[in-house]
Design a protein around this motif. Sequence first.
Motif, PDB file in Angstrom:
ATOM      1  N   ILE A 245       7.454   8.865  -6.059  1.00  0.00           N
ATOM      2  CA  ILE A 245       5.917   9.248  -6.018  1.00  0.00           C
ATOM      3  C   ILE A 245       5.543   9.268  -4.638  1.00  0.00           C
ATOM      4  N   SER A 246       4.517  10.065  -4.318  1.00  0.00           N
ATOM      5  CA  SER A 246       3.974  10.459  -2.928  1.00  0.00           C
ATOM      6  C   SER A 246       3.325   9.081  -2.708  1.00  0.00           C
ATOM      7  N   LYS A 247       3.469   8.659  -1.380  1.00  0.00           N
ATOM      8  CA  LYS A 247       2.688   7.442  -0.837  1.00  0.00           C
ATOM      9  C   LYS A 247       1.321   7.772  -0.861  1.00  0.00           C
ATOM     10  N   LYS A 248       1.071   9.071  -0.499  1.00  0.00           N
ATOM     11  CA  LYS A 248      -0.600   9.364  -0.423  1.00  0.00           C
ATOM     12  C   LYS A 248      -1.048   9.131  -1.764  1.00  0.00           C
ATOM     13  N   TYR A 249      -0.440   9.630  -2.996  1.00  0.00           N
ATOM     14  CA  TYR A 249      -1.021   9.406  -4.256  1.00  0.00           C
ATOM     15  C   TYR A 249      -1.185   7.840  -4.532  1.00  0.00           C
ATOM     16  N   LEU A 250      -0.387   7.054  -4.102  1.00  0.00           N
ATOM     17  CA  LEU A 250      -0.409   5.674  -4.539  1.00  0.00           C
ATOM     18  C   LEU A 250      -1.537   4.909  -3.595  1.00  0.00           C
ATOM     19  N   GLU A 251      -1.681   5.636  -2.233  1.00  0.00           N
ATOM     20  CA  GLU A 251      -2.847   4.982  -1.478  1.00  0.00           C
ATOM     21  C   GLU A 251      -4.158   5.239  -2.190  1.00  0.00           C
ATOM     22  N   GLN A 252      -4.228   6.197  -2.888  1.00  0.00           N
ATOM     23  CA  GLN A 252      -5.176   6.690  -3.889  1.00  0.00           C
ATOM     24  C   GLN A 252      -5.646   5.745  -4.818  1.00  0.00           C
ATOM     25  N   LEU A 253      -4.588   5.242  -5.430  1.00  0.00           N
ATOM     26  CA  LEU A 253      -4.546   4.335  -6.649  1.00  0.00           C
ATOM     27  C   LEU A 253      -4.862   2.830  -6.214  1.00  0.00           C
ATOM     28  N   ILE A 254      -4.533   2.386  -5.046  1.00  0.00           N
ATOM     29  CA  ILE A 254      -4.487   1.107  -4.786  1.00  0.00           C
ATOM     30  C   ILE A 254      -6.049   0.538  -4.677  1.00  0.00           C
ATOM     31  N   PRO A 255      -6.998   1.432  -4.128  1.00  0.00           N
ATOM     32  CA  PRO A 255      -8.460   0.902  -4.205  1.00  0.00           C
ATOM     33  C   PRO A 255      -8.941   0.629  -5.436  1.00  0.00           C
ATOM     34  N   LEU A 256      -8.477   1.282  -6.653  1.00  0.00           N
ATOM     35  CA  LEU A 256      -8.732   1.211  -7.911  1.00  0.00           C
ATOM     36  C   LEU A 256      -8.240  -0.226  -8.454  1.00  0.00           C
ATOM     37  N   LEU A 257      -6.987  -0.417  -8.097  1.00  0.00           N
ATOM     38  CA  LEU A 257      -6.264  -1.469  -8.751  1.00  0.00           C
ATOM     39  C   LEU A 257      -6.269  -2.912  -7.851  1.00  0.00           C
ATOM     40  N   ASN A 258      -6.912  -2.689  -6.666  1.00  0.00           N
ATOM     41  CA  ASN A 258      -6.904  -3.728  -5.906  1.00  0.00           C
ATOM     42  C   ASN A 258      -8.172  -4.577  -6.160  1.00  0.00           C
ATOM     43  N   GLN A 259      -7.815  -5.579  -7.206  1.00  0.00           N
ATOM     44  CA  GLN A 259      -8.862  -6.597  -7.664  1.00  0.00           C
ATOM     45  C   GLN A 259      -8.005  -7.737  -7.844  1.00  0.00           C
ATOM     46  N   PRO A 260      -8.822  -8.660  -7.721  1.00  0.00           N
ATOM     47  CA  PRO A 260      -8.171 -10.129  -7.694  1.00  0.00           C
ATOM     48  C   PRO A 260      -7.322 -10.446  -9.112  1.00  0.00           C
ATOM     49  N   ASP A 261      -7.753  -9.819 -10.081  1.00  0.00           N
ATOM     50  CA  ASP A 261      -6.757 -10.262 -11.261  1.00  0.00           C
ATOM     51  C   ASP A 261      -5.740  -9.325 -11.657  1.00  0.00           C
ATOM     52  N   ILE A 262      -5.821  -8.349 -10.590  1.00  0.00           N
ATOM     53  CA  ILE A 262      -4.739  -7.087 -10.847  1.00  0.00           C
ATOM     54  C   ILE A 262      -3.444  -7.224  -9.708  1.00  0.00           C
ATOM     55  N   LEU A 263      -4.043  -7.235  -8.538  1.00  0.00           N
ATOM     56  CA  LEU A 263      -2.921  -7.405  -7.116  1.00  0.00           C
ATOM     57  C   LEU A 263      -3.533  -8.286  -6.304  1.00  0.00           C
ATOM     58  N   ARG A 264      -2.473  -8.682  -5.789  1.00  0.00           N
ATOM     59  CA  ARG A 264      -2.684  -9.629  -4.755  1.00  0.00           C
ATOM     60  C   ARG A 264      -1.972  -8.894  -3.336  1.00  0.00           C
TER      61      ARG A 264
END
Length: 132
Positions: free
Chosen positions: A27-46
Amino acid sequence: MRLLLDLAEHKNDGFIALKTIAERQGISKKYLEQLIPLLNQPDILRTTRGYKGGYMLAKSPDQYTVGQILKITEKSLCPVSCLEDDPNKCERVSQCKTLPMWKGLKQVIDDYLGSITLKMLLDGDFKADGLF
């Protein structure tokens, strides 16, 4: 989903860089970088920054449902837009003959995706046989 499954599969490896996940998943790193802000929540990701920076799941894989993840990334799983508002703001709500069908479909979608965890997908414990 593949981002979180990769983190689940490698949960004992510590924080994992997006570059590593991108390479493993194709998967493109750029695509993952777009997903991280959505998932970067205390109960999802550290997360951590720096030399050994990266991402890891905040909880164990059995505590994440596919429904929960898709609601974060897709914003809505409603089959029709009028079901996104509560109360329903559609001007036709009182006369809509199809609304009960759409409500039923929404319930089926929520129940189905809410019953599947990352752990089930990771372990291969999930089978869709006989569902369709």
